[in-house]
Design a protein around this motif. Structure first.
Motif, PDB file in Angstrom:
ATOM      1  N   PRO A 377       0.815  -1.232   0.000  1.00 24.13           N
ATOM      2  CA  PRO A 377       0.000   0.000   0.000  1.00 24.13           C
ATOM      3  C   PRO A 377       0.842   1.273   0.000  1.00 24.13           C
ATOM      4  O   PRO A 377       0.370   2.329  -0.413  1.00 24.13           O
ATOM      5  CB  PRO A 377      -0.817  -0.123   1.295  1.00 24.13           C
ATOM      6  CG  PRO A 377      -0.040  -1.056   2.171  1.00 24.13           C
ATOM      7  CD  PRO A 377       0.618  -2.021   1.235  1.00 24.13           C
ATOM      8  N   GLN A 378       2.107   1.183   0.453  1.00 24.22           N
ATOM      9  CA  GLN A 378       2.948   2.379   0.512  1.00 24.22           C
ATOM     10  C   GLN A 378       3.301   2.892  -0.885  1.00 24.22           C
ATOM     11  O   GLN A 378       3.722   4.044  -1.022  1.00 24.22           O
ATOM     12  CB  GLN A 378       4.223   2.115   1.319  1.00 24.22           C
ATOM     13  CG  GLN A 378       5.120   1.028   0.757  1.00 24.22           C
ATOM     14  CD  GLN A 378       4.791  -0.357   1.281  1.00 24.22           C
ATOM     15  OE1 GLN A 378       3.622  -0.745   1.336  1.00 24.22           O
ATOM     16  NE2 GLN A 378       5.807  -1.110   1.674  1.00 24.22           N
ATOM     17  N   SER A 379       3.159   2.047  -1.912  1.00 27.67           N
ATOM     18  CA  SER A 379       3.397   2.506  -3.285  1.00 27.67           C
ATOM     19  C   SER A 379       2.132   2.353  -4.131  1.00 27.67           C
ATOM     20  O   SER A 379       2.196   2.065  -5.321  1.00 27.67           O
ATOM     21  CB  SER A 379       4.563   1.739  -3.909  1.00 27.67           C
ATOM     22  OG  SER A 379       4.369   0.336  -3.785  1.00 27.67           O
ATOM     23  N   ARG A 380       1.003   2.598  -3.520  1.00 29.08           N
ATOM     24  CA  ARG A 380      -0.278   2.469  -4.205  1.00 29.08           C
ATOM     25  C   ARG A 380      -0.312   3.396  -5.427  1.00 29.08           C
ATOM     26  O   ARG A 380       0.027   4.568  -5.350  1.00 29.08           O
ATOM     27  CB  ARG A 380      -1.412   2.836  -3.250  1.00 29.08           C
ATOM     28  CG  ARG A 380      -2.814   2.591  -3.830  1.00 29.08           C
ATOM     29  CD  ARG A 380      -3.884   3.043  -2.849  1.00 29.08           C
ATOM     30  NE  ARG A 380      -3.734   2.433  -1.535  1.00 29.08           N
ATOM     31  CZ  ARG A 380      -4.152   1.220  -1.227  1.00 29.08           C
ATOM     32  NH1 ARG A 380      -4.753   0.473  -2.141  1.00 29.08           N
ATOM     33  NH2 ARG A 380      -3.975   0.732  -0.006  1.00 29.08           N
ATOM     34  N   GLY A 381      -0.735   2.871  -6.551  1.00 27.89           N
ATOM     35  CA  GLY A 381      -0.824   3.664  -7.773  1.00 27.89           C
ATOM     36  C   GLY A 381       0.315   3.402  -8.728  1.00 27.89           C
ATOM     37  O   GLY A 381       0.171   3.563  -9.935  1.00 27.89           O
ATOM     38  N   TRP A 382       1.471   2.991  -8.189  1.00 29.49           N
ATOM     39  CA  TRP A 382       2.622   2.675  -9.036  1.00 29.49           C
ATOM     40  C   TRP A 382       2.626   1.181  -9.335  1.00 29.49           C
ATOM     41  O   TRP A 382       2.287   0.369  -8.477  1.00 29.49           O
ATOM     42  CB  TRP A 382       3.919   3.039  -8.338  1.00 29.49           C
ATOM     43  CG  TRP A 382       4.275   4.484  -8.411  1.00 29.49           C
ATOM     44  CD1 TRP A 382       5.181   5.068  -9.246  1.00 29.49           C
ATOM     45  CD2 TRP A 382       3.748   5.548  -7.598  1.00 29.49           C
ATOM     46  NE1 TRP A 382       5.247   6.424  -9.011  1.00 29.49           N
ATOM     47  CE2 TRP A 382       4.381   6.748  -8.005  1.00 29.49           C
ATOM     48  CE3 TRP A 382       2.794   5.617  -6.580  1.00 29.49           C
ATOM     49  CZ2 TRP A 382       4.102   7.976  -7.439  1.00 29.49           C
ATOM     50  CZ3 TRP A 382       2.511   6.836  -6.003  1.00 29.49           C
ATOM     51  CH2 TRP A 382       3.152   8.006  -6.427  1.00 29.49           C
ATOM     52  N   ASN A 383       3.048   0.820 -10.536  1.00 27.47           N
ATOM     53  CA  ASN A 383       3.116  -0.590 -10.912  1.00 27.47           C
ATOM     54  C   ASN A 383       4.552  -1.099 -10.886  1.00 27.47           C
ATOM     55  O   ASN A 383       5.485  -0.345 -11.167  1.00 27.47           O
ATOM     56  CB  ASN A 383       2.533  -0.801 -12.312  1.00 27.47           C
ATOM     57  CG  ASN A 383       1.022  -0.914 -12.277  1.00 27.47           C
ATOM     58  OD1 ASN A 383       0.449  -1.461 -11.338  1.00 27.47           O
ATOM     59  ND2 ASN A 383       0.356  -0.390 -13.297  1.00 27.47           N
ATOM     60  N   PRO A 384       4.735  -2.385 -10.573  1.00 21.97           N
ATOM     61  CA  PRO A 384       6.074  -2.962 -10.619  1.00 21.97           C
ATOM     62  C   PRO A 384       6.527  -3.085 -12.066  1.00 21.97           C
ATOM     63  O   PRO A 384       5.739  -2.949 -13.006  1.00 21.97           O
ATOM     64  CB  PRO A 384       5.886  -4.339  -9.985  1.00 21.97           C
ATOM     65  CG  PRO A 384       4.479  -4.701 -10.350  1.00 21.97           C
ATOM     66  CD  PRO A 384       3.714  -3.403 -10.273  1.00 21.97           C
ATOM     67  N   ALA A 385       7.797  -3.346 -12.248  1.00 21.92           N
ATOM     68  CA  ALA A 385       8.353  -3.592 -13.576  1.00 21.92           C
ATOM     69  C   ALA A 385       9.209  -4.851 -13.496  1.00 21.92           C
ATOM     70  O   ALA A 385       9.096  -5.617 -12.534  1.00 21.92           O
ATOM     71  CB  ALA A 385       9.160  -2.382 -14.041  1.00 21.92           C
ATOM     72  N   ILE A 386      10.041  -5.072 -14.506  1.00 22.55           N
ATOM     73  CA  ILE A 386      10.962  -6.204 -14.444  1.00 22.55           C
ATOM     74  C   ILE A 386      12.364  -5.690 -14.770  1.00 22.55           C
ATOM     75  O   ILE A 386      13.094  -6.257 -15.569  1.00 22.55           O
ATOM     76  CB  ILE A 386      10.530  -7.360 -15.369  1.00 22.55           C
ATOM     77  CG1 ILE A 386      10.194  -6.875 -16.780  1.00 22.55           C
ATOM     78  CG2 ILE A 386       9.348  -8.089 -14.779  1.00 22.55           C
ATOM     79  CD1 ILE A 386       9.868  -8.007 -17.757  1.00 22.55           C
TER      80      ILE A 386
END
Length: 442
Positions: A377-386
């Motif tokens: 939840p601390q990075s809500r809105g951002w998506n992971p990458a690879i």
């Protein structure tokens, strides 16, 4: 690097679309982000369909190894299914059992296609194991360490076990065993970096030395300070060509970025999180392209090159090609107090290992597309990458852009950006780093 679908657009079509993409970028960065910009594939209906496509792949029959053995002709099946597994992150026992069964192949002689399937199973198996450790996957990681002749797979298995909370004593026992199996382990990038990271005490050198340092004169330097826990947002600060930190409306300019790997893989493996260290910034890749929108968002991508990554025009301005001088040449780009600090060498070793295609980009994916986003939840809105650095890009239910950080970054870097990116894990808070920058700027 972020996941993308294989493009079906011919090269000629791409050449036609490229000028349009540049024009659209100019228009959209010149106005306030886009209350007016609408992307049809960002509507709630399109996003629901997209996730449902992945959910539809998750069935017991699809994971049946008697129906779909790991042979060359089934590579596409397993690539799509394992990707869906990474997106949905299902916790069903039969799925873990199937991945564990695929990992029993790590000691065998495999075709290139079979090896690609097994490697992806290792990546996704690591993701599932770190979300919830289970004995069947643990056993296969141990078997891989004991029997596989592939040093990268051995290193990946050691890394997965270490990340899951294996004790220091147990880690050292595994390392000793690996050293016996691979007497020249220090000559293999995957084993060397994994073992060195696990056995080298780290104390971050003075951040002020890095902030005051000039890698190459008259070049922009984009600093990205991250927490060791990559689920936390990183903070970017920009120093211009004259060595001054960039401000906006009188305040120090900064923006958040995410460097978390979807698979929770370490930086030294393909599809792992963004390695620390220095990268060359060299231009942008134009968007939009609806085929890549979901992975990369609407705006242009900032192109990055690791020190030994092929394709860079000039890692050092005035010298064609990749960085010369090997590790000594890389360390010379750092302030003296940082030159023996192993973690900051990560981008060098990642390039040595063949990692590439690092970018800074937005994301057209709905944050709810990736199930494991719910755990962060601390990075809500951002998506992971690879491997890439991910910027915020959010759309409403009608596909209209609500918020995007890439236009601001592209504006600051300029139309044809060059310079350097420095990724650093730091114990300092963003506020403490800002205070150090303000002190240097006085």
């Amino acid at each position: 690097m972020s996941p993308k679908r294989n493009s079906s657009l011919p090269d000629m079509t791409r050449r036609i679309l490229a000028p349009l993409a540049s024009l659209l970028l100019t228009l959209t960065t010149a106005i306030a982000p886009a209350q007016s910009l609408t992307v049809p594939i960002a509507t709630s209906e399109a996003r629901i369909r997209q996730r449902q496509e992945q959910l539809n792949l998750i069935t017991p029959a699809a994971y049946d190894l008697t129906r779909y053995p790991v042979v060359d002709s089934n590579e596409t099946h397993w690539r799509k299914l394992l990707w869906a597994t990474a997106v949905i992150e299902p916790q069903d026992t039969y799925i873990r059992e199937t991945i564990a069964q695929i990992l029993t192949l790590t000691p065998q002689n495999l075709t290139p296609a079979q090896a690609r399937t097994v490697e992806m199973a290792l990546q996704v198996g690591t993701q599932l194991y770190l979300s919830k450790p289970t004995p069947n996957l643990q056993q296969q990681f141990i078997q891989t360490i004991a029997q596989s002749s592939n040093p990268r797979w051995v290193a990946m298995s050691l890394s997965a076990l270490a990340k899951s909370g294996t004790s220091v004593t147990e880690q050292q026992q595994l390392i000793n065993f690996i050293a016996q199996r691979f007497p020249r382990w220090s000559e293999n990038v995957s084993l060397y970096t994994t073992i060195t990271e696990l056995t080298t005490p780290t104390r971050t050198p003075p951040i002020g030395d890095l902030l005051a340092w000039t890698i190459v004169p008259n070049q922009q330097q984009l600093y990205v300070f991250c927490n060791r826990d990559r689920s936390q947002l990183c903070s970017a600060f920009l120093k211009d060509q004259r060595g001054r930190f960039v401000r906006e409306n009188g305040r120090l300019w900064t923006m958040p970025l995410l460097t978390r790997s979807l698979h929770n893989l370490s930086w030294n493996f393909s599809r792992g999180y963004t390695p620390q260290g220095i990268y060359r910034i060299e231009g942008t890749i134009p968007q939009p392209d609806t085929d890549f929108f979901r992975a990369y968002g609407f705006y242009s991508l900032v192109q990055l090159f690791a020190p030994l990554e092929p394709g860079v025009k000039e890692f050092i301005p005035g010298r064609k090609g990749t960085l010369a001088g090997k590790l000594d040449g890389y360390n010379a780009l750092l302030p003296p107090s940082w030159r023996s600090y192993f973690p900051i060498q990560a981008s060098y070793w990642a390039g040595m290992a063949g990692r590439n295609l690092f970018r800074i980009h937005g994301s057209g994916e709905n944050p709810s597309f990736f199930t494991n986003n719910q755990r962060y939840p601390q990075s809500r809105g951002w998506n992971p990458a690879i491997g890439c650095l991910s910027a915020l890009e959010l759309y409403d239910s009608n596909g209209r852009l609500r918020s995007a950080h890439m236009p601001g970054l592209l504006n600051k870097l300029g139309a044809k950006p060059t310079g350097y990116l420095i990724v650093v894990e730091s114990p300092n808070t963003p506020a403490a780093i800002s205070a150090q920058i303000e002190a240097l700027s006085r």
